[in-house]
Design a protein around this motif. Sequence first.
Motif, PDB file in Angstrom:
ATOM      1  N   THR A  54       0.841  -1.191   0.000  1.00 18.83           N
ATOM      2  CA  THR A  54       0.000   0.000   0.000  1.00 18.83           C
ATOM      3  C   THR A  54       0.883   1.251   0.000  1.00 18.83           C
ATOM      4  N   VAL A  55       0.386   2.309  -0.648  1.00 17.10           N
ATOM      5  CA  VAL A  55       1.123   3.565  -0.704  1.00 17.10           C
ATOM      6  C   VAL A  55       0.941   4.307   0.621  1.00 17.10           C
ATOM      7  N   VAL A  56       2.037   4.637   1.267  1.00 16.07           N
ATOM      8  CA  VAL A  56       2.001   5.366   2.532  1.00 16.07           C
ATOM      9  C   VAL A  56       2.005   6.872   2.277  1.00 16.07           C
ATOM     10  N   LYS A  57       2.905   7.306   1.395  1.00 19.70           N
ATOM     11  CA  LYS A  57       3.035   8.728   1.090  1.00 19.70           C
ATOM     12  C   LYS A  57       3.792   8.879  -0.222  1.00 19.70           C
ATOM     13  N   GLU A  58       3.463   9.937  -0.972  1.00 19.02           N
ATOM     14  CA  GLU A  58       4.162  10.198  -2.228  1.00 19.02           C
ATOM     15  C   GLU A  58       4.049  11.680  -2.563  1.00 19.02           C
ATOM     16  N   SER A  59       4.935  12.153  -3.446  1.00 20.48           N
ATOM     17  CA  SER A  59       4.958  13.572  -3.779  1.00 20.48           C
ATOM     18  C   SER A  59       4.587  13.855  -5.227  1.00 20.48           C
ATOM     19  N   TYR A  60       4.398  12.823  -6.035  1.00 18.87           N
ATOM     20  CA  TYR A  60       4.167  13.025  -7.463  1.00 18.87           C
ATOM     21  C   TYR A  60       2.831  13.719  -7.742  1.00 18.87           C
ATOM     22  N   SER A  61       1.858  13.570  -6.855  1.00 21.74           N
ATOM     23  CA  SER A  61       0.562  14.222  -7.047  1.00 21.74           C
ATOM     24  C   SER A  61       0.499  15.579  -6.362  1.00 21.74           C
ATOM     25  N   SER A  62       1.592  16.011  -5.740  1.00 25.71           N
ATOM     26  CA  SER A  62       1.606  17.325  -5.077  1.00 25.71           C
ATOM     27  C   SER A  62       2.816  18.119  -5.559  1.00 25.71           C
ATOM     28  N   SER A  63       3.899  18.084  -4.836  1.00 23.18           N
ATOM     29  CA  SER A  63       5.110  18.803  -5.240  1.00 23.18           C
ATOM     30  C   SER A  63       6.309  18.150  -4.570  1.00 23.18           C
ATOM     31  N   PRO A  64       7.496  18.258  -5.187  1.00 29.42           N
ATOM     32  CA  PRO A  64       8.688  17.620  -4.626  1.00 29.42           C
ATOM     33  C   PRO A  64       9.097  18.219  -3.287  1.00 29.42           C
ATOM     34  N   THR A  65       9.926  17.471  -2.584  1.00 34.85           N
ATOM     35  CA  THR A  65      10.322  17.828  -1.221  1.00 34.85           C
ATOM     36  C   THR A  65      11.778  18.286  -1.178  1.00 34.85           C
ATOM     37  N   PRO A  66      12.046  19.492  -0.655  1.00 35.10           N
ATOM     38  CA  PRO A  66      13.435  19.935  -0.483  1.00 35.10           C
ATOM     39  C   PRO A  66      13.943  19.615   0.928  1.00 35.10           C
ATOM     40  N   ARG A  67      15.181  19.198   1.019  1.00 29.50           N
ATOM     41  CA  ARG A  67      15.820  18.955   2.313  1.00 29.50           C
ATOM     42  C   ARG A  67      17.320  19.214   2.170  1.00 29.50           C
ATOM     43  N   PRO A  68      17.986  19.674   3.222  1.00 29.83           N
ATOM     44  CA  PRO A  68      19.453  19.728   3.191  1.00 29.83           C
ATOM     45  C   PRO A  68      20.025  18.310   3.186  1.00 29.83           C
ATOM     46  N   LEU A  69      21.106  18.116   2.475  1.00 34.23           N
ATOM     47  CA  LEU A  69      21.739  16.808   2.394  1.00 34.23           C
ATOM     48  C   LEU A  69      22.635  16.612   3.613  1.00 34.23           C
ATOM     49  N   THR A  70      21.990  16.292   4.738  1.00 33.69           N
ATOM     50  CA  THR A  70      22.704  16.030   5.981  1.00 33.69           C
ATOM     51  C   THR A  70      22.049  14.848   6.685  1.00 33.69           C
ATOM     52  N   VAL A  71      22.799  14.158   7.496  1.00 33.85           N
ATOM     53  CA  VAL A  71      22.252  13.050   8.282  1.00 33.85           C
ATOM     54  C   VAL A  71      21.192  13.573   9.246  1.00 33.85           C
ATOM     55  N   GLU A  72      21.429  14.766   9.800  1.00 34.36           N
ATOM     56  CA  GLU A  72      20.491  15.332  10.774  1.00 34.36           C
ATOM     57  C   GLU A  72      19.119  15.583  10.155  1.00 34.36           C
ATOM     58  N   ASP A  73      19.086  16.020   8.903  1.00 28.74           N
ATOM     59  CA  ASP A  73      17.810  16.350   8.263  1.00 28.74           C
ATOM     60  C   ASP A  73      17.158  15.156   7.580  1.00 28.74           C
ATOM     61  N   LEU A  74      17.942  14.188   7.142  1.00 32.24           N
ATOM     62  CA  LEU A  74      17.403  13.073   6.365  1.00 32.24           C
ATOM     63  C   LEU A  74      17.351  11.763   7.127  1.00 32.24           C
ATOM     64  N   GLY A  75      18.153  11.620   8.176  1.00 33.96           N
ATOM     65  CA  GLY A  75      18.347  10.312   8.783  1.00 33.96           C
ATOM     66  C   GLY A  75      19.448   9.566   8.038  1.00 33.96           C
ATOM     67  N   GLN A  76      20.057   8.601   8.705  1.00 33.23           N
ATOM     68  CA  GLN A  76      21.226   7.933   8.142  1.00 33.23           C
ATOM     69  C   GLN A  76      20.902   7.167   6.865  1.00 33.23           C
ATOM     70  N   ASP A  77      19.783   6.409   6.847  1.00 33.24           N
ATOM     71  CA  ASP A  77      19.480   5.573   5.690  1.00 33.24           C
ATOM     72  C   ASP A  77      19.248   6.414   4.439  1.00 33.24           C
ATOM     73  N   LEU A  78      18.418   7.446   4.559  1.00 26.28           N
ATOM     74  CA  LEU A  78      18.109   8.274   3.391  1.00 26.28           C
ATOM     75  C   LEU A  78      19.336   9.063   2.944  1.00 26.28           C
ATOM     76  N   TYR A  79      20.123   9.517   3.897  1.00 24.48           N
ATOM     77  CA  TYR A  79      21.378  10.192   3.550  1.00 24.48           C
ATOM     78  C   TYR A  79      22.277   9.250   2.753  1.00 24.48           C
ATOM     79  N   ASP A  80      22.404   7.991   3.202  1.00 21.12           N
ATOM     80  CA  ASP A  80      23.257   7.024   2.507  1.00 21.12           C
ATOM     81  C   ASP A  80      22.738   6.745   1.099  1.00 21.12           C
ATOM     82  N   THR A  81      21.423   6.768   0.918  1.00 19.41           N
ATOM     83  CA  THR A  81      20.852   6.542  -0.414  1.00 19.41           C
ATOM     84  C   THR A  81      21.209   7.678  -1.361  1.00 19.41           C
ATOM     85  N   LEU A  82      21.170   8.929  -0.878  1.00 22.84           N
ATOM     86  CA  LEU A  82      21.372  10.099  -1.728  1.00 22.84           C
ATOM     87  C   LEU A  82      22.839  10.517  -1.849  1.00 22.84           C
ATOM     88  N   HIS A  83      23.624  10.238  -0.844  1.00 30.23           N
ATOM     89  CA  HIS A  83      25.020  10.687  -0.834  1.00 30.23           C
ATOM     90  C   HIS A  83      25.781  10.131  -2.036  1.00 30.23           C
TER      91      HIS A  83
END
Length: 286
Positions: A82-111
């Motif tokens: 099931t879809v929990v959350k998505e941005s394609y029907s609204s607008s993209p999400t901006p965040r600083p590329l830091t562990v503090e703002d993204l969490g370790q897992d998401l930071y590791d995915t984007l880094h």
Amino acid sequence: MRRLVAACLAAVLLAGCSAVTAPEPDVLVTGDPGSRPTLTYVTPLAVSKTVHKVVWQGAGSPLVDGEPVLVDFWLEDASDATVVKESYSSSPTPRPLTVEDLGQDLYDTLHGQRVGARLLQISPAPGSGAADYPTVTVLDVLATRASGEPVTPREGLPPVTLGSDGSPSITASTAAPPTDLVTQPLIRGAGAQVADGDTVTVQYTGFAWTTGEPFESTWTNRSPVSFDLTMVPAWASLVEQPVGSQVMLVVPPTYPLGATQSEELKGQTIVFVIDILATGPAPVAG
């Protein structure tokens, strides 16, 4: 005793090999760039550790630690798809590329990734909290500045200079300000065109024509913003401009500026330099 030790050692080695060669969760991601992804996998998905995969590489600028990153994302509960959350029907999400703002897992995915990449993250249930289920997330990395073909502006408009991060500044023009609204592309992007009533995601700076001084800027706040075009009536002229473009709007004092209007700006001609990063239909209320 020697045979017992050898048997124990063999068991340990076999267990280690089994852990190394254990298959990763099988998730197929399909869909075209710029559109929402489709995820195919067997539920419930067994996830023992976080997995990071590149669906396709990006060809744009590399992401920089501490700088803003803009993503579209699609997040599913991997126990039942099931879809929990998505941005394609609204607008993209901006965040600083830091562990503090993204969490370790998401930071590791984007880094270490580049603009244009599509990424897959598969995560086990955290074991605590409300979201106690494994997740599958797809992320599309979007640009945070305009890119495309330069356009020579008409004469009499303030010259624009870009900083290394893409932030604009202008040199005040000595010419008389125009009495009509001016829409002048400075960079022509190659993305989807802005449609009437869309929600746009932009970076922008507003300047006073007479002095060239900025009065507000998303570059100062280090984060793109998204809003309905109807919020700033003068910005309706962005319709039909493609994503990736940088556009100068010169707004005479006779045009309403919506939420941007302030007492010190009344009676002044305003110059906006706008980078169009994404566009899409406004979310349906309710």
